[in-house]
Design an enzyme around this catalytic site. Structure first.
Site, mmCIF file in Angstrom:
data_model
loop_
_atom_site.group_PDB
_atom_site.id
_atom_site.type_symbol
_atom_site.label_atom_id
_atom_site.label_comp_id
_atom_site.label_asym_id
_atom_site.label_seq_id
_atom_site.Cartn_x
_atom_site.Cartn_y
_atom_site.Cartn_z
ATOM 1 N N GLU A 5 -1.194 -6.612 15.058
ATOM 2 C CA GLU A 5 -2.238 -6.230 16.009
ATOM 3 C C GLU A 5 -2.228 -7.147 17.239
ATOM 4 O O GLU A 5 -3.275 -7.620 17.688
ATOM 5 C CB GLU A 5 -3.604 -6.235 15.326
ATOM 6 C CG GLU A 5 -3.721 -5.191 14.212
ATOM 7 C CD GLU A 5 -5.090 -5.179 13.551
ATOM 8 O OE1 GLU A 5 -5.725 -6.251 13.467
ATOM 9 O OE2 GLU A 5 -5.523 -4.101 13.124
ATOM 10 N N GLU A 50 -3.162 1.006 8.844
ATOM 11 C CA GLU A 50 -4.370 0.479 8.213
ATOM 12 C C GLU A 50 -5.450 1.549 8.270
ATOM 13 O O GLU A 50 -6.183 1.650 9.254
ATOM 14 C CB GLU A 50 -4.866 -0.800 8.908
ATOM 15 C CG GLU A 50 -4.016 -2.029 8.669
ATOM 16 C CD GLU A 50 -4.685 -3.299 9.183
ATOM 17 O OE1 GLU A 50 -5.859 -3.244 9.612
ATOM 18 O OE2 GLU A 50 -4.030 -4.359 9.160
#
Length: 619
Positions: free
Chosen positions: A170, A250
């Site tokens: 991320e 995710e």
């Protein structure tokens, strides 16, 4: 194991088919249905149990973070033994029939201490983490030289079960947006893993995050939860990756808790419905989390948005498998969805691990902290200067736990006089005593002033607790300790002595059990250590310890640090005690560090079920 991997390597391949927008495994189209599991949050003895339950749910893959600081806590000292034996974990997954999506960082977030980055990096005071900073790149290169060399034989094409490897994590959510850093990592991964393995990135569902987090040569995936429009999210992925498989790396089955929050939950119906919709689109999906586990010891992370917020000990996450690895209704609903897309393994779901309510244990006080210097006989090799910062943990080579700062009052203060941290330099909680008498506490961002009285020359002790380093955002350079001068009235306090408090070693060596107590046994509030014994019952089953009436602190069972308790702030009310931590035949030593105030009854209760909600909160 390596011989077995080599034998099967020749006919194996895992790749991206950009023409048909899918993965290919051994030449055939492949869709993975995966779940996240963190070996670092589960006792080794339970790894096989958790993996088997994931396989029996219908998953064909797992997603695994590798916390750098879990394996290189001290610079240059690498630990892959016991609960840190990553290759043993990979082999168990392989034997179970599960492929692996590896996420080695170097930064992982994961609500883990400092996002998995080792605290010793902060010994370079101006280091820019997650960037092309020379010192940072040097450290990451050494780490990956060790880790990725171990991982190469486990790649699918080499006969193992790792089908893809994430680069960073991320990264688009971080301020640096440093493409040179990402290129360096890309080159490192190719150097150590070869040209055939799929390397990918994962980023949040915004243009900014995808722009800064993606890089040519790394397959771009996205993450989002049940509050997101699936079509819009995958359209965004397509803008950055026009061809290839749709991937939600995710998909959030639950959420984390901070101390002071309500216990988080995500609706089972929403999770199962959205999972089915994504799988119907042909997307590969990883559910984060599938088994959350526990932040044992000091491994919890923290967030800092408007203020510092520490993550609780339980990482249950409202996941399909509970913190203790028990199948939930959410798991059964997910299995029912997966049945529509692939064959579910035949056979019953392994049952929940047995639980037992061992009952009450009464503790006795064995140490008070104004003699804390005796606990850790080695002080820092120097006294700090009078300038800011006073001294942080990493300069004393103590990265976790608590530290004692000691000086004397510079003058008589007969009337209550403010002790002030003017630059918000308490990281994270400070417990203040004068001549061994507890006076109160100071807390980062929220309680920067308290009153003190005493005579000139009185001993001022401040125990500073590290509540976990920030794991997300711009504040991950999160030094701990006293980071700025303290002012008493108009006087800047100076001439500090600093003592790292290695309580874990003291507990492990039995120094803090009853019978090893020192002087200073008078009653009072403030940091104190209590001990007791859980008598053997012939059972070593999972249990949950509740500290009703206790305030805040840490618990050890047979020398194992269970983590932090803080029932008054909540929401978590019990700590998970895995059965392997207990002895069925020998007395079990219990140690409690209470930082503020113990109840008069001094009892703790071992229950057969968890309580993760504050009293009165609905599940």
């Amino acid at each position: 194991i390596l011989i077995m991997l080599i034998v099967h390597a020749d006919s194996r391949s895992f790749s991206i088919d950009y023409k048909n927008n899918c993965f290919r495994k051994d030449g055939k189209p492949f869709q993975y249905i995966s779940g996240s599991i963190h070996y670092s949050r589960i006792p080794r003895e339970y790894w096989k149990d958790r993996l088997l339950k994931m396989y029996m749910t219908g998953l064909n893959a797992i997603q695994v973070y590798v916390p750098w600081n879990f394996h290189e806590t001290l610079q240059g000292v690498f630990n892959f033994a016991g609960d840190r034996d990553l290759e043993y974990f990979l082999n168990l997954a392989n034997q179970t029939g599960l492929l692996v999506i590896l996420r080695p960082g170097p930064y992982i977030c994961a609500e883990w201490e400092m996002g998995g980055l080792p605290a010793w990096l902060l010994q370079k005071p101006n280091i820019i983490l997650r960037s092309a900073d020379t010192e940072y790149l040097k450290a990451t290169s050494v780490w990956f030289g060790v880790l990725l060399t171990k991982m190469r034989p486990w790649l699918y094409q080499n006969g193992g079960n790792i089908i893809s490897v994430q680069v960073e994590n991320e990264y688009g959510s971080y301020f640096a947006c440093d493409y040179n850093y990402m290129r360096h990592l890309h080159n490192l991964f190719r150097l150590f893993l070869g040209e055939d393995v799929i390397l990918f990135t994962t980023d949040g569902n915004t243009d900014k995050e995808m722009i800064c987090g993606t890089l040519e040569g790394l397959y771009a995936t996205i993450d989002f939860g049940t509050d997101t429009n699936i079509t819009a999210a995958f359209i965004r992925q397509r803008r950055f990756e026009p061809k290839g498989p749709l991937v939600n790396s995710e998909f959030y089955t639950g959420w984390l808790d901070h101390w002071g929050d309500k216990h988080a939950s995500v609706d089972t119906v929403k999770v199962s419905k959205m999972l089915g919709e994504m799988l119907s689109m042909g997307a590969s999906v990883n559910m984060y989390m599938f088994e959350g586990g526990t932040n044992f010891g000091y491994w919890n992370g923290a967030d800092h948005d408007t203020r510092f917020r520490s993550v609780v000990t339980s990482y249950d996450y409202n996941a399909p498998l509970s913190e203790a690895g028990d199948p939930t209704d959410k798991l059964l609903a997910i299995r029912d969805v997966i049945k529509n897309f692939r064959d579910i393994p035949v056979g019953p779901m392994p049952p929940a691990t047995p639980k037992f309510a061992y009952g009450f244990v009464t503790l006795q006080k064995v140490w008070t902290f104004h003699i804390a210097k005796l606990i850790c006989k080695i002080s820092c090799p120097y006294k700090p200067s009078y300038s800011v910062p006073i001294l942080c943990y990493v300069n004393c080579v103590q990265y976790y736990g608590s530290m004692l700062y000691r000086t004397t009052l510079p003058r008589n203060v007969p009337e209550p006089t403010p002790l002030i941290s003017p630059l918000n330099g308490i990281h994270d909680r400070a417990y203040v005593s004068v001549n061994g008498v507890y006076k109160g506490l100071m807390e980062r961002d929220t309680a920067l002033v308290m009153n003190v009285t005493g005579q000139q020359g009185d001993q001022l002790d401040i125990i500073v607790e590290n509540m976990g380093r920030v794991n997300f955002g711009s504040y991950i350079n999160d030094n701990k300790g006293l980071l700025g001068n303290l002012i008493l009235g108009n006087d800047v306090l100076t001439d500090w002595s600093i003592y790292p408090l290695d309580i874990d070693t003291a507990v492990a060596n039995g120094w803090l059990q009853a019978g090893h107590s020192g002087s200073g046994m008078e009653a009072g509030d403030g940091p104190m250590i209590y001990s007791g014994t859980l008598k053997p019952t012939g059972l070593a089953w999972d249990t949950f310890v509740k500290l009703n009436g206790w305030t805040k602190g840490q618990v050890w069972v047979n020398g194992v640090n269970l983590g932090r308790y803080w029932p008054q702030r909540g929401p978590q009310q019990t700590l998970y005690v895995p059965g392997p931590f207990l002895s069925a035949t020998q007395p079990n030593n219990i140690t409690v560090l209470e930082l503020e105030r113990a109840p008069s009854h001094r009892r703790i209760l071992f229950m057969d079920r968890p309580q993760l909600n504050s009293p009165g909160q609905k599940t």
